[in-house]
Design a protein around this motif. Structure first.
Motif, mmCIF file in Angstrom:
data_model
loop_
_atom_site.group_PDB
_atom_site.id
_atom_site.type_symbol
_atom_site.label_atom_id
_atom_site.label_comp_id
_atom_site.label_asym_id
_atom_site.label_seq_id
_atom_site.Cartn_x
_atom_site.Cartn_y
_atom_site.Cartn_z
ATOM 1 N N SER A 122 -8.279 73.924 66.711
ATOM 2 C CA SER A 122 -8.906 72.600 66.825
ATOM 3 C C SER A 122 -8.040 71.402 66.409
ATOM 4 O O SER A 122 -8.445 70.612 65.551
ATOM 5 C CB SER A 122 -10.226 72.593 66.026
ATOM 6 O OG SER A 122 -11.019 73.687 66.386
ATOM 7 N N HIS A 133 -2.584 72.652 60.862
ATOM 8 C CA HIS A 133 -3.284 73.440 61.888
ATOM 9 C C HIS A 133 -2.792 74.875 61.959
ATOM 10 O O HIS A 133 -3.403 75.709 62.600
ATOM 11 C CB HIS A 133 -3.140 72.757 63.250
ATOM 12 C CG HIS A 133 -3.788 71.415 63.289
ATOM 13 N ND1 HIS A 133 -3.079 70.253 63.389
ATOM 14 C CD2 HIS A 133 -5.087 71.055 63.165
ATOM 15 C CE1 HIS A 133 -3.921 69.223 63.359
ATOM 16 N NE2 HIS A 133 -5.136 69.689 63.217
ATOM 17 N N HIS A 159 -12.111 73.366 69.192
ATOM 18 C CA HIS A 159 -12.830 72.085 69.099
ATOM 19 C C HIS A 159 -11.795 70.963 68.949
ATOM 20 O O HIS A 159 -11.655 70.360 67.895
ATOM 21 C CB HIS A 159 -13.756 72.168 67.877
ATOM 22 C CG HIS A 159 -14.731 71.050 67.716
ATOM 23 N ND1 HIS A 159 -15.984 71.047 68.276
ATOM 24 C CD2 HIS A 159 -14.659 69.898 67.006
ATOM 25 C CE1 HIS A 159 -16.638 69.952 67.926
ATOM 26 N NE2 HIS A 159 -15.845 69.229 67.146
ATOM 27 N N ILE A 337 -16.243 78.629 61.187
ATOM 28 C CA ILE A 337 -15.399 77.451 61.411
ATOM 29 C C ILE A 337 -14.269 77.437 60.387
ATOM 30 O O ILE A 337 -14.516 77.509 59.182
ATOM 31 C CB ILE A 337 -16.224 76.157 61.271
ATOM 32 C CG1 ILE A 337 -17.390 76.172 62.260
ATOM 33 C CG2 ILE A 337 -15.346 74.922 61.506
ATOM 34 C CD1 ILE A 337 -18.447 75.136 61.978
ATOM 35 N N GLN A 343 -12.868 69.685 54.014
ATOM 36 C CA GLN A 343 -14.011 69.418 54.894
ATOM 37 C C GLN A 343 -15.267 70.196 54.476
ATOM 38 O O GLN A 343 -16.257 70.227 55.202
ATOM 39 C CB GLN A 343 -13.657 69.738 56.351
ATOM 40 C CG GLN A 343 -12.510 68.871 56.868
ATOM 41 C CD GLN A 343 -12.363 68.924 58.387
ATOM 42 O OE1 GLN A 343 -13.330 69.052 59.119
ATOM 43 N NE2 GLN A 343 -11.128 68.819 58.866
ATOM 44 N N PHE A 347 -19.190 70.162 56.284
ATOM 45 C CA PHE A 347 -19.880 71.267 56.960
ATOM 46 C C PHE A 347 -21.144 71.703 56.220
ATOM 47 O O PHE A 347 -22.099 72.162 56.839
ATOM 48 C CB PHE A 347 -18.920 72.442 57.197
ATOM 49 C CG PHE A 347 -17.938 72.139 58.284
ATOM 50 C CD1 PHE A 347 -18.350 72.049 59.613
ATOM 51 C CD2 PHE A 347 -16.605 71.891 58.002
ATOM 52 C CE1 PHE A 347 -17.458 71.727 60.629
ATOM 53 C CE2 PHE A 347 -15.695 71.576 59.006
ATOM 54 C CZ PHE A 347 -16.129 71.489 60.321
#
Ligand code: ARG
Length: 580
Positions: A122, A133, A159, A337, A343, A347
């Protein structure tokens, strides 16, 4: 086969026969020391405590009912009431014989097939992929491969960040470049540069910021010209990511992309539903959800903004839409995820709101799988020497160059071409294993030297171990090894230890997918390879004085080991080779 489950069933049956309550659990664990057997049942202590009775006496009653003589050569009660189980060599041999030659048989296909929607990699398409990433991409891909191997139905979701206000400035800039006859491919050859140029114009050039904003409005309004420009940008940027996936040996393809833009039409209806249900309320012009479940210690609820005051939608709105799509349209049993730990709150908020709104039913698990940061040698977030973000593609190229030097140093009998191919697999494997082998939730220090070492838990060590086994097998030329299954016998202690390790493969895989923890498989493979080395020293195979019977059995055990190492590395997305 699930060794742990087999033992759990046996002990459980004995517990019931001994009259223990039906909810009592055996709690089977690996024994920490050889004198305590191979496995221990630790559950009796807890039951005894509940029943206020003597645990040792209770353990004796259970052992008296235990029917395990086919599997265990000895069962002992130790300490206050542990049951130690010593597995039987001939049973181990039988198990290895029956699963022989087909690693697929190592793992029983799951009886409950879950639909697992896995959101990983994503990246944001406005920029080049960076090391942040890397973790999402490789951890996610390992978990995906493990789930698929177990027989689950996996739906990959890349995503990608392909939508949002930053595209206004990028498209305005691209438009100008194309107007001055540049082709999109060259203009976008370096996304990082392109972004920087656009940003400078946005900050400094008169009128550019306004044009950028117009582009955003046009893009969101579905203007055909603008969409065409956007599509060009996205296509080229996706190609950049695909190069990285290819280099990384990651299974993501174009059809797995469902970027943020795909949810564009769902955003307004999602907000409407949230307001209709009184979950989102108006606050200073914006739409927000006050989440009491996440209140701070003063009792103030956590504030989750779902629509900006000017009407604009947010990352949060898209993730609510994505949650609904995955649970309802894709019919997910599990949604996993993979993003960095920063993050986590986001979530958590998405899940609470999505459940309240009925977007995700109770039966669907929503699992944010966070990971820590990759740090430089200085213990600070990994950066280039000048403090910039490290491009993933460049990092991977460096890994290959470094591996090449390492391989060249040791190479005997390898052509230049072979060395290049090996360097590719070793370099990429090293980066992946170093990352995957750490418990994902913690930060880790990126270190070329340790990851590219042939000693210790590294990819080169495992790849080398694989070539060792392979070379032993190929030296036994006049034997057809894949027909030797029935020759397997387990005698020496080193054989026994190796056999048990081999048979634990499915248990490990089960724990990898239960909590999305590939490091357990990394550790397992390292232990397996080390046990093989010990076995090989103690139980020679190719020496002249070894009987044919012994040789065949040992060759078959080696073949088993090679299959499991290869299979395990495959699941981690790390390639093997026959020589190095
Ligand atoms: N594009 C985001 C980033 O680079 C990650 C997206 C993760 N998935 C999601 N559903 N929000 O940080």
């Amino acid at each position: 086969m699930k060794l742990r489950d087999i033992l759990t069933d046996k002990i459980k049956a004995a517990m019931l026969a001994a009259g223990l309550p039906s909810d009592a659990e055996p709690h089977i664990a690996l024994s920490k020391q050889a004198q305590f057997g191979d496995y221990q049942a630790n559950g009796i202590l807890g039951v005894a405590k509940k029943l206020k009775t003597n645990p040792r006496g209770l353990a004796e009653k259970v052992v008296a009912e235990l029917e395990i003589s086919d599997i265990a050569e000895k069962v002992e009660i130790a300490g206050p009431g542990f049951i130690n189980i010593f597995l039987n060599k001939s049973w181990l041999a039988q198990q290895l014989q029956s699963g022989f030659s087909d690693p697929r048989k190592l793992v029983t296909t799951t009886d409950k097939i879950d639909t697992c929607v896995v959101d990983y990699s994503s990246p944001n398409l406005a920029k080049e992929m960076h090391v942040g990433h890397l973790r999402s991409t490789i951890i996610g891909d390992a978990v995906v491969r493990a789930l698929e191997f177990q027989g689950h139905n996996v739906i990959r979701q890349n995503h990608m960040g392909d939508w949002g206000t930053q595209f206004g400035m990028l498209l305005a800039h691209l438009n100008d470049k194309l107007a001055s006859e540049e082709v999109a491919e060259t203009a976008l050859a370096d996304l990082e540069d392109f972004y920087r140029q656009a940003k400078v114009r946005f900050d400094d050039e008169e009128g550019f910021a306004d044009r950028a904003r117009e582009y955003v409005v046009k893009l969101q309004g579905g203007d055909a010209e603008c969409l065409k420009l956007w599509q060009q940008f996205i296509d080229i940027s996706i190609t950049h990511s695909e190069d990285v996936y290819k280099k990384l040996n990651v299974t993501l393809t174009r059809k797995d992309i469902r970027g943020e833009s795909a949810y564009n039409d769902d955003l307004a209806p999602v907000i409407k539903e949230l307001t209709d249900k009184n979950i989102a309320v108006e606050d200073q012009g914006a739409k927000v959800v006050f989440i009491n479940e996440l209140a701070n210690k003063d009792g103030d609820p956590s504030v989750f903004i779902v629509q900006k005051s000017g009407g604009g939608f947010l990352y949060s709105t898209t993730d609510l839409s994505a949650a609904r799509y995955r649970a309802q349209t894709l019919d997910a049993d599990r949604i996993l995820i993979f993003t960095d730990a920063r993050q986590a709150l986001h979530f958590n908020q998405v899940e609470i709101v999505a459940r309240k709104a009925g977007f995700i039913p109770e039966s669907t698990q929503y699992e944010h799988c966070p990971f820590g940061m990759m740090m430089g040698q200085d213990g600070k977030p990994f950066k280039t020497r000048t403090g910039g973000t490290v491009k993933l593609a460049e990092l991977l190229d460096e890994a290959i160059v470094r591996a090449k030097a390492l391989i060249a140093e040791r190479a005997i009998d390898l052509t230049e071409e072979e060395q290049d191919e090996i360097a590719q697999k070793v370099g990429i494997g090293a980066v992946k294993y170093a990352d995957l082998s750490k418990n994902r939730t913690s930060d880790y220090i990126f270190n070329w030297k340790t990851m590219l070492s042939f000693e210790g838990a590294t990819a080169p060590y495992l790849q080398y171990a694989y070539t060792r086994v392979h070379s032993i097998l190929s030296k036994a030329n006049n034997v057809q090894i894949d027909t030797l299954g029935s020759a397997i016998k387990i005698e020496a202690d080193q054989e026994r230890a190796l056999a048990i390790k081999l048979l634990q493969f499915e248990d490990i895989l089960t724990s990898v997918t239960a909590d999305a923890h590939p490091h357990l498989l990394c550790a397992y493979l390292y232990e397996l390879a080390s046990l093989f080395m010990t076995f090989y020293e103690a139980c020679p195979i190719l020496k002249d004085d070894v009987s044919e019977q012994d040789r065949n059995s040992r060759l078959a055990i080696s073949y088993w080991t090679a299959s499991v190492i290869k299979l395990g590395l495959d699941i981690l997305g790390i390639e093997t080779m026959n020589k190095m």
